[in-house]
Design a protein around this motif. Sequence first.
Motif, PDB file in Angstrom:
ATOM      1  N   MET A  72       0.727  -1.247  -0.041  1.00  0.00           N
ATOM      2  CA  MET A  72       0.099   0.017   0.157  1.00  0.00           C
ATOM      3  C   MET A  72       0.817   1.230   0.187  1.00  0.00           C
ATOM      4  SD  MET A  72      -2.707   1.032   2.810  1.00  0.00           S
ATOM      5  CE  MET A  72      -4.563   1.113   1.921  1.00  0.00           C
ATOM      6  N   ASP A  73       0.725   2.127  -0.732  1.00  0.00           N
ATOM      7  CA  ASP A  73       1.294   3.399  -1.049  1.00  0.00           C
ATOM      8  C   ASP A  73       0.728   4.327  -0.066  1.00  0.00           C
ATOM      9  OD1 ASP A  73       3.089   5.369  -1.817  1.00  0.00           O
ATOM     10  OD2 ASP A  73       2.326   5.752  -3.831  1.00  0.00           O
ATOM     11  N   ILE A  74       1.328   4.935   0.945  1.00  0.00           N
ATOM     12  CA  ILE A  74       0.943   5.618   1.901  1.00  0.00           C
ATOM     13  C   ILE A  74       0.983   7.093   1.457  1.00  0.00           C
ATOM     14  CG2 ILE A  74       1.439   6.674   4.356  1.00  0.00           C
ATOM     15  CD1 ILE A  74       0.524   3.557   4.447  1.00  0.00           C
ATOM     16  N   ALA A  75       2.008   7.459   0.515  1.00  0.00           N
ATOM     17  CA  ALA A  75       2.210   8.901  -0.033  1.00  0.00           C
ATOM     18  C   ALA A  75       0.906   9.036  -1.166  1.00  0.00           C
ATOM     19  CB  ALA A  75       3.432   9.119  -0.592  1.00  0.00           C
ATOM     20  N   GLY A  76       0.577   8.206  -1.702  1.00  0.00           N
ATOM     21  CA  GLY A  76      -0.242   8.166  -2.775  1.00  0.00           C
ATOM     22  C   GLY A  76      -1.695   8.301  -2.093  1.00  0.00           C
ATOM     23  N   LEU A  77      -1.990   7.601  -1.168  1.00  0.00           N
ATOM     24  CA  LEU A  77      -3.238   7.607  -0.228  1.00  0.00           C
ATOM     25  C   LEU A  77      -3.053   8.914   0.242  1.00  0.00           C
ATOM     26  CD1 LEU A  77      -5.455   6.078   0.850  1.00  0.00           C
ATOM     27  CD2 LEU A  77      -4.231   5.279   2.598  1.00  0.00           C
ATOM     28  N   SER A  78      -2.286   9.441   0.903  1.00  0.00           N
ATOM     29  CA  SER A  78      -2.392  10.975   1.737  1.00  0.00           C
ATOM     30  C   SER A  78      -2.717  11.806   0.530  1.00  0.00           C
ATOM     31  CB  SER A  78      -0.833  11.003   2.142  1.00  0.00           C
ATOM     32  OG  SER A  78      -1.008  12.331   2.507  1.00  0.00           O
ATOM     33  N   VAL A  79      -2.081  11.790  -0.567  1.00  0.00           N
ATOM     34  CA  VAL A  79      -2.283  12.846  -1.694  1.00  0.00           C
ATOM     35  C   VAL A  79      -3.923  12.620  -2.146  1.00  0.00           C
ATOM     36  CG1 VAL A  79      -2.001  13.279  -4.173  1.00  0.00           C
ATOM     37  CG2 VAL A  79      -0.134  13.068  -2.438  1.00  0.00           C
ATOM     38  N   ALA A  80      -4.258  11.523  -2.322  1.00  0.00           N
ATOM     39  CA  ALA A  80      -5.835  11.217  -2.586  1.00  0.00           C
ATOM     40  C   ALA A  80      -6.823  11.739  -1.499  1.00  0.00           C
ATOM     41  CB  ALA A  80      -6.004   9.754  -3.009  1.00  0.00           C
ATOM     42  N   MET A  81      -6.338  11.357  -0.574  1.00  0.00           N
ATOM     43  CA  MET A  81      -7.464  11.955   0.527  1.00  0.00           C
ATOM     44  C   MET A  81      -7.362  13.523   0.571  1.00  0.00           C
ATOM     45  SD  MET A  81      -6.470   8.976   3.618  1.00  0.00           S
ATOM     46  CE  MET A  81      -7.614  10.020   4.945  1.00  0.00           C
ATOM     47  N   ALA A  82      -6.002  14.229   0.737  1.00  0.00           N
ATOM     48  CA  ALA A  82      -5.910  15.506   0.471  1.00  0.00           C
ATOM     49  C   ALA A  82      -6.722  16.319  -0.623  1.00  0.00           C
ATOM     50  CB  ALA A  82      -4.453  15.896   0.546  1.00  0.00           C
ATOM     51  N   SER A  83      -6.728  15.493  -1.788  1.00  0.00           N
ATOM     52  CA  SER A  83      -7.607  15.806  -2.891  1.00  0.00           C
ATOM     53  C   SER A  83      -9.042  15.815  -2.686  1.00  0.00           C
ATOM     54  CB  SER A  83      -7.173  15.105  -4.174  1.00  0.00           C
ATOM     55  OG  SER A  83      -7.941  15.440  -5.290  1.00  0.00           O
ATOM     56  N   VAL A  84      -9.518  15.095  -2.191  1.00  0.00           N
ATOM     57  CA  VAL A  84     -10.893  14.876  -1.693  1.00  0.00           C
ATOM     58  C   VAL A  84     -11.386  15.636  -0.800  1.00  0.00           C
ATOM     59  CG1 VAL A  84     -12.649  13.032  -0.523  1.00  0.00           C
ATOM     60  CG2 VAL A  84     -10.984  12.201  -2.126  1.00  0.00           C
ATOM     61  N   SER A  85     -10.540  15.936   0.035  1.00  0.00           N
ATOM     62  CA  SER A  85     -10.675  16.966   1.326  1.00  0.00           C
ATOM     63  C   SER A  85     -10.905  18.467   0.732  1.00  0.00           C
ATOM     64  CB  SER A  85      -9.775  16.869   2.142  1.00  0.00           C
ATOM     65  OG  SER A  85      -9.731  17.994   3.238  1.00  0.00           O
ATOM     66  N   VAL A  86     -10.255  18.709  -0.351  1.00  0.00           N
ATOM     67  CA  VAL A  86     -10.008  19.883  -1.025  1.00  0.00           C
ATOM     68  C   VAL A  86     -11.423  20.115  -1.762  1.00  0.00           C
ATOM     69  CG1 VAL A  86      -9.133  21.412  -3.097  1.00  0.00           C
ATOM     70  CG2 VAL A  86      -7.825  20.443  -1.123  1.00  0.00           C
ATOM     71  N   GLN A  87     -11.522  19.074  -2.566  1.00  0.00           N
ATOM     72  CA  GLN A  87     -12.951  18.907  -3.409  1.00  0.00           C
ATOM     73  C   GLN A  87     -14.383  19.237  -2.426  1.00  0.00           C
ATOM     74  OE1 GLN A  87     -12.623  15.129  -5.560  1.00  0.00           O
ATOM     75  NE2 GLN A  87     -11.142  16.142  -6.956  1.00  0.00           N
ATOM     76  N   ASN A  88     -14.307  18.714  -1.312  1.00  0.00           N
ATOM     77  CA  ASN A  88     -15.372  18.581  -0.493  1.00  0.00           C
ATOM     78  C   ASN A  88     -15.399  20.017   0.119  1.00  0.00           C
ATOM     79  OD1 ASN A  88     -16.250  16.045  -0.833  1.00  0.00           O
ATOM     80  ND2 ASN A  88     -14.981  15.243   0.989  1.00  0.00           N
ATOM     81  N   ALA A  89     -14.429  20.711   0.537  1.00  0.00           N
ATOM     82  CA  ALA A  89     -14.359  21.934   0.816  1.00  0.00           C
ATOM     83  C   ALA A  89     -14.820  22.784  -0.234  1.00  0.00           C
ATOM     84  CB  ALA A  89     -13.177  22.573   1.476  1.00  0.00           C
ATOM     85  N   TYR A  90     -14.459  22.600  -1.433  1.00  0.00           N
ATOM     86  CA  TYR A  90     -14.935  23.410  -2.767  1.00  0.00           C
ATOM     87  C   TYR A  90     -16.442  23.634  -2.798  1.00  0.00           C
ATOM     88  CZ  TYR A  90     -15.348  25.285  -7.422  1.00  0.00           C
ATOM     89  OH  TYR A  90     -15.855  25.782  -8.542  1.00  0.00           O
ATOM     90  N   GLY A  91     -16.882  22.038  -2.742  1.00  0.00           N
ATOM     91  CA  GLY A  91     -18.380  22.144  -3.079  1.00  0.00           C
ATOM     92  C   GLY A  91     -18.991  22.622  -1.811  1.00  0.00           C
ATOM     93  N   VAL A  92     -18.693  22.719  -0.712  1.00  0.00           N
ATOM     94  CA  VAL A  92     -19.435  23.231   0.540  1.00  0.00           C
ATOM     95  C   VAL A  92     -19.378  24.602   0.174  1.00  0.00           C
ATOM     96  CG1 VAL A  92     -19.489  23.690   2.974  1.00  0.00           C
ATOM     97  CG2 VAL A  92     -19.272  21.530   2.394  1.00  0.00           C
ATOM     98  N   ALA A  93     -18.261  25.232  -0.157  1.00  0.00           N
ATOM     99  CA  ALA A  93     -18.353  26.906  -0.399  1.00  0.00           C
ATOM    100  C   ALA A  93     -19.126  27.183  -1.646  1.00  0.00           C
ATOM    101  CB  ALA A  93     -16.866  26.938  -0.607  1.00  0.00           C
ATOM    102  N   MET A  94     -19.256  26.572  -2.480  1.00  0.00           N
ATOM    103  CA  MET A  94     -20.094  26.801  -3.456  1.00  0.00           C
ATOM    104  C   MET A  94     -21.468  26.614  -3.302  1.00  0.00           C
ATOM    105  SD  MET A  94     -18.125  27.856  -6.060  1.00  0.00           S
ATOM    106  CE  MET A  94     -19.459  27.939  -7.166  1.00  0.00           C
TER     107      MET A  94
END
Length: 63
Positions: free
Chosen positions: A1-23
Amino acid sequence: MDIAGLSVAMASVSVQNAYGVAMLSKSLDQVSSMGDQITGMMDAAAMELSVNPEIGANVDIRI
């Protein structure tokens, strides 16, 4: 399991969720503003009827 890749993916999802809530928040603010404007327009129409109650009482139609 790639921890760095998982971390980047989770951060990306978090940013997308924050953007959706702001919109959604901006949309809610705009809809609320439009509702206030519509209410104001309805109040203005009611004021016109109280001053001139005969306006709109008769409609002339010719065919």
